[in-house]
Design a protein around this motif. Structure first.
Motif, PDB file in Angstrom:
ATOM      1  N   ILE A 192      44.007  33.415  46.710  1.00 34.78           N
ATOM      2  CA  ILE A 192      42.695  34.048  46.869  1.00 34.78           C
ATOM      3  C   ILE A 192      42.951  35.418  47.493  1.00 34.78           C
ATOM      4  O   ILE A 192      43.329  35.525  48.664  1.00 34.78           O
ATOM      5  CB  ILE A 192      41.771  33.201  47.787  1.00 34.78           C
ATOM      6  CG1 ILE A 192      41.642  31.763  47.267  1.00 34.78           C
ATOM      7  CG2 ILE A 192      40.403  33.864  47.930  1.00 34.78           C
ATOM      8  CD1 ILE A 192      41.048  31.616  45.895  1.00 34.78           C
ATOM      9  N   ALA A 193      42.754  36.466  46.697  1.00 39.55           N
ATOM     10  CA  ALA A 193      43.096  37.815  47.155  1.00 39.55           C
ATOM     11  C   ALA A 193      41.862  38.588  47.596  1.00 39.55           C
ATOM     12  O   ALA A 193      41.964  39.537  48.371  1.00 39.55           O
ATOM     13  CB  ALA A 193      43.803  38.561  46.031  1.00 39.55           C
ATOM     14  N   ALA A 194      40.686  38.214  47.070  1.00 39.69           N
ATOM     15  CA  ALA A 194      39.463  38.951  47.403  1.00 39.69           C
ATOM     16  C   ALA A 194      38.274  38.002  47.340  1.00 39.69           C
ATOM     17  O   ALA A 194      38.269  37.069  46.541  1.00 39.69           O
ATOM     18  CB  ALA A 194      39.266  40.097  46.411  1.00 39.69           C
ATOM     19  N   VAL A 195      37.296  38.263  48.188  1.00 38.99           N
ATOM     20  CA  VAL A 195      36.157  37.355  48.302  1.00 38.99           C
ATOM     21  C   VAL A 195      34.889  38.177  48.502  1.00 38.99           C
ATOM     22  O   VAL A 195      34.898  39.183  49.213  1.00 38.99           O
ATOM     23  CB  VAL A 195      36.370  36.403  49.511  1.00 38.99           C
ATOM     24  CG1 VAL A 195      35.155  35.561  49.763  1.00 38.99           C
ATOM     25  CG2 VAL A 195      37.578  35.516  49.295  1.00 38.99           C
ATOM     26  N   THR A 196      33.814  37.746  47.848  1.00 46.14           N
ATOM     27  CA  THR A 196      32.533  38.383  48.123  1.00 46.14           C
ATOM     28  C   THR A 196      31.418  37.343  48.097  1.00 46.14           C
ATOM     29  O   THR A 196      31.593  36.231  47.582  1.00 46.14           O
ATOM     30  CB  THR A 196      32.241  39.518  47.114  1.00 46.14           C
ATOM     31  OG1 THR A 196      31.122  40.274  47.595  1.00 46.14           O
ATOM     32  CG2 THR A 196      31.909  38.987  45.730  1.00 46.14           C
ATOM     33  N   ASP A 197      30.305  37.704  48.687  1.00 44.46           N
ATOM     34  CA  ASP A 197      29.111  36.863  48.671  1.00 44.46           C
ATOM     35  C   ASP A 197      27.960  37.832  48.870  1.00 44.46           C
ATOM     36  O   ASP A 197      28.150  38.916  49.443  1.00 44.46           O
ATOM     37  CB  ASP A 197      29.153  35.826  49.811  1.00 44.46           C
ATOM     38  CG  ASP A 197      28.103  34.737  49.649  1.00 44.46           C
ATOM     39  OD1 ASP A 197      28.457  33.601  49.283  1.00 44.46           O
ATOM     40  OD2 ASP A 197      26.899  35.022  49.894  1.00 44.46           O
ATOM     41  N   ALA A 236      42.456  37.594  52.706  1.00 48.77           N
ATOM     42  CA  ALA A 236      41.819  38.097  51.489  1.00 48.77           C
ATOM     43  C   ALA A 236      40.938  39.278  51.851  1.00 48.77           C
ATOM     44  O   ALA A 236      40.375  39.326  52.947  1.00 48.77           O
ATOM     45  CB  ALA A 236      40.986  36.995  50.867  1.00 48.77           C
ATOM     46  N   ARG A 237      40.823  40.230  50.919  1.00 50.99           N
ATOM     47  CA  ARG A 237      39.911  41.360  51.158  1.00 50.99           C
ATOM     48  C   ARG A 237      38.472  40.881  50.994  1.00 50.99           C
ATOM     49  O   ARG A 237      38.185  40.015  50.160  1.00 50.99           O
ATOM     50  CB  ARG A 237      40.180  42.479  50.162  1.00 50.99           C
ATOM     51  CG  ARG A 237      41.492  43.189  50.433  1.00 50.99           C
ATOM     52  CD  ARG A 237      41.583  44.461  49.616  1.00 50.99           C
ATOM     53  NE  ARG A 237      40.532  45.417  49.961  1.00 50.99           N
ATOM     54  CZ  ARG A 237      40.367  46.586  49.343  1.00 50.99           C
ATOM     55  NH1 ARG A 237      41.155  46.925  48.358  1.00 50.99           N
ATOM     56  NH2 ARG A 237      39.395  47.408  49.700  1.00 50.99           N
ATOM     57  N   ILE A 238      37.571  41.455  51.757  1.00 49.20           N
ATOM     58  CA  ILE A 238      36.152  41.090  51.668  1.00 49.20           C
ATOM     59  C   ILE A 238      35.392  42.366  51.338  1.00 49.20           C
ATOM     60  O   ILE A 238      35.432  43.319  52.133  1.00 49.20           O
ATOM     61  CB  ILE A 238      35.658  40.500  53.002  1.00 49.20           C
ATOM     62  CG1 ILE A 238      36.449  39.221  53.296  1.00 49.20           C
ATOM     63  CG2 ILE A 238      34.166  40.208  52.970  1.00 49.20           C
ATOM     64  CD1 ILE A 238      36.516  38.886  54.745  1.00 49.20           C
ATOM     65  N   TYR A 239      34.794  42.418  50.179  1.00 50.16           N
ATOM     66  CA  TYR A 239      34.040  43.616  49.817  1.00 50.16           C
ATOM     67  C   TYR A 239      32.972  43.272  48.782  1.00 50.16           C
ATOM     68  O   TYR A 239      32.977  42.175  48.209  1.00 50.16           O
ATOM     69  CB  TYR A 239      34.939  44.752  49.352  1.00 50.16           C
ATOM     70  CG  TYR A 239      36.081  44.407  48.419  1.00 50.16           C
ATOM     71  CD1 TYR A 239      36.038  43.311  47.587  1.00 50.16           C
ATOM     72  CD2 TYR A 239      37.215  45.221  48.356  1.00 50.16           C
ATOM     73  CE1 TYR A 239      37.087  43.022  46.730  1.00 50.16           C
ATOM     74  CE2 TYR A 239      38.271  44.929  47.499  1.00 50.16           C
ATOM     75  CZ  TYR A 239      38.198  43.835  46.690  1.00 50.16           C
ATOM     76  OH  TYR A 239      39.221  43.541  45.852  1.00 50.16           O
ATOM     77  N   PRO A 240      32.028  44.189  48.496  1.00 47.44           N
ATOM     78  CA  PRO A 240      30.957  43.884  47.549  1.00 47.44           C
ATOM     79  C   PRO A 240      31.513  43.620  46.150  1.00 47.44           C
ATOM     80  O   PRO A 240      32.612  44.076  45.804  1.00 47.44           O
ATOM     81  CB  PRO A 240      30.101  45.150  47.559  1.00 47.44           C
ATOM     82  CG  PRO A 240      30.453  45.866  48.810  1.00 47.44           C
ATOM     83  CD  PRO A 240      31.860  45.514  49.126  1.00 47.44           C
ATOM     84  N   GLU A 241      30.709  42.908  45.351  1.00 51.37           N
ATOM     85  CA  GLU A 241      31.159  42.459  44.021  1.00 51.37           C
ATOM     86  C   GLU A 241      31.662  43.615  43.146  1.00 51.37           C
ATOM     87  O   GLU A 241      32.674  43.493  42.459  1.00 51.37           O
ATOM     88  CB  GLU A 241      30.000  41.720  43.325  1.00 51.37           C
ATOM     89  CG  GLU A 241      30.374  41.247  41.948  1.00 51.37           C
ATOM     90  CD  GLU A 241      29.295  40.382  41.307  1.00 51.37           C
ATOM     91  OE1 GLU A 241      28.513  39.737  42.039  1.00 51.37           O
ATOM     92  OE2 GLU A 241      29.242  40.359  40.068  1.00 51.37           O
TER      93      GLU A 241
END
Ligand code: NAD
Length: 340
Positions: free
Chosen positions: A30-35, A52-57
């Motif tokens: 899991i490298a990136a996550v958004t919600d 994991a990076r967290i940023y907008p979709e």
């Protein structure tokens, strides 16, 4: 090669899939996550202890280091994310439903068709359950002759006040709609709903149980019972009646009791446990195919479309209590033809 996943939607099943990929399965991270709620995404990442990076979709989809996305947001948000992910050239694993409207599903099928290859797999995980796979191979080998009738049962112990009569189709029966079509290799032609006497355990606005009759294009008739306040547990059954015999889902492996002059077997209480291996297998297969740059092999966008189409007809049948037809508005893409 490790497949770098971006996750869109970190609710219950999104977090489950993140945990699976991080702790159980091989070949993915899991490298990136958004919600829509970025604090929920952050919490999911922290809980799992990953980097994991967290940023907008939008940024997640523009990130060229992301190979594939897992879409586990609310159903109404699926269409926009799937279309944007296809446009960004990402492989897509989207939880069911593919989209909540028929038109939305059609737009996704057509977007994939423009590319000319499969990019999307829909999370109808029962096709990866060992019991259903055994049923499918018995039917496909032809030893029992042609299938004539299928009897399905989908029972849950209890639901809360938020569960509606329509959800019996859209959240519950939809799994039978996908897996039964796959089992018998035939598409639905028409559906009907029949409402038995209501259980006293259903809340006021809920019809429970419900029975659905589905007739396929070659005339196979499927009866599917949905009973979500059965009290005793989570009970999934399927029997296929063919010309020369019948075949049924195997009983779940569970402890047996002999006590006080009775012989008893435990009934599973939880759908997550019942299908845990199938959830693992569907995502592992998706990772393996993406890793080889192959098309995903699980339920396709076309399958997702037909499940939504049949579900919509069942909802109409709930209201009319008559037969409702299941008629696709678009044709099956050539690169999917022949694969049910
Ligand atoms: P949930 O409500 O627990 O989580 C949904 C998450 O999506 C929430 O965190 C919400 O903030 C987020 N979200 C909503 N709109 C968004 C958007 N536009 N962009 C980004 N994030 C958004 O729901 P859940 O139980 O995890 O279910 C998610 C999906 O998975 C549903 O479509 C559901 O039908 C499906 N599901 C499938 C199975 C199965 O058996 N295959 C089981 C459970 C859920």
């Amino acid at each position: 090669m490790t497949i770098r996943f971006g996750v869109i939607g970190t609710g219950a099943i999104g977090r489950e899939h993140m945990r699976r990929i991080t702790q159980k399965l091989l070949g993915g991270e899991i490298a990136a996550v958004t919600d829509i709620d970025l604090s929920a995404a952050r919490k999911a990442v922290e809980e799992l202890g990953i980097e994991a990076r967290i940023y907008p979709e939008e940024e997640l989809l523009a990130d060229r280091s992301i190979d594939a996305v897992i879409i586990t947001s609310w159903g109404p948000a699926h269409e926009a994310s799937v279309l944007a992910a296809i446009a960004a050239g990402k492989y897509v694993f989207v939880e069911k439903p593919l989209a909540t409207t028929i038109e939305g599903c059609e737009r996704i099928v057509q977007a994939e068709e423009k590319i000319g290859r499969r990019m999307v797999q829909v999370g109808y995980m029962r096709r990866y359950d060992r019991g259903y796979q055994a049923l499918k191979s018995v039917v496909a080998c032809g030893e029992l002759g042609s299938p004539l009738m299928v009897r399905c049962t989908h029972r849950n112990a209890a639901v809360d006040e938020r569960y509606t009569t329509e959800m019996a189709v859209l959240d519950t029966l939809v799994h039978e709609l996908d897996v039964t079509r796959w089992l018998v290799g035939d598409d639905y032609a028409e559906v009907q709903a029949v409402f038995p006497r209501r259980t006293k355990y259903a809340h006021e606005a809920l019809q429970d149980p419900q029975i659905f009759l589905l007739r396929t294009q070659t005339g196979i008739v499927i009866t599917a019972e949905v009973f979500v306040n059965c009290r005793y547990g989570y009970d999934i059954q399927c029997e296929i009646v063919c010309e020369e015999g019948t075949v049924s889902l195997p009983a779940e492996a569970s402890v047996e009791f002999k006590h006080d002059a009775l012989h008893k077997r435990a009934v599973p209480q939880d759908w997550k446990l019942r299908f845990a291996d199938a959830y693992d297998a569907e995502l592992q297969d998706f990772i393996n195919q993406v890793e080889r740059c192959n098309e995903p092999q699980g339920p396709s966008a076309w399958d997702g479309y037909l499940a939504t189409l049949a579900a919509e007809a069942c909802v109409r049948a709930q209201k009319s209590q008559g037969w409702e037809s299941v008629t696709p508005g678009i044709s099956q893409p050539k690169f999917i033809a022949g694969r049910v």
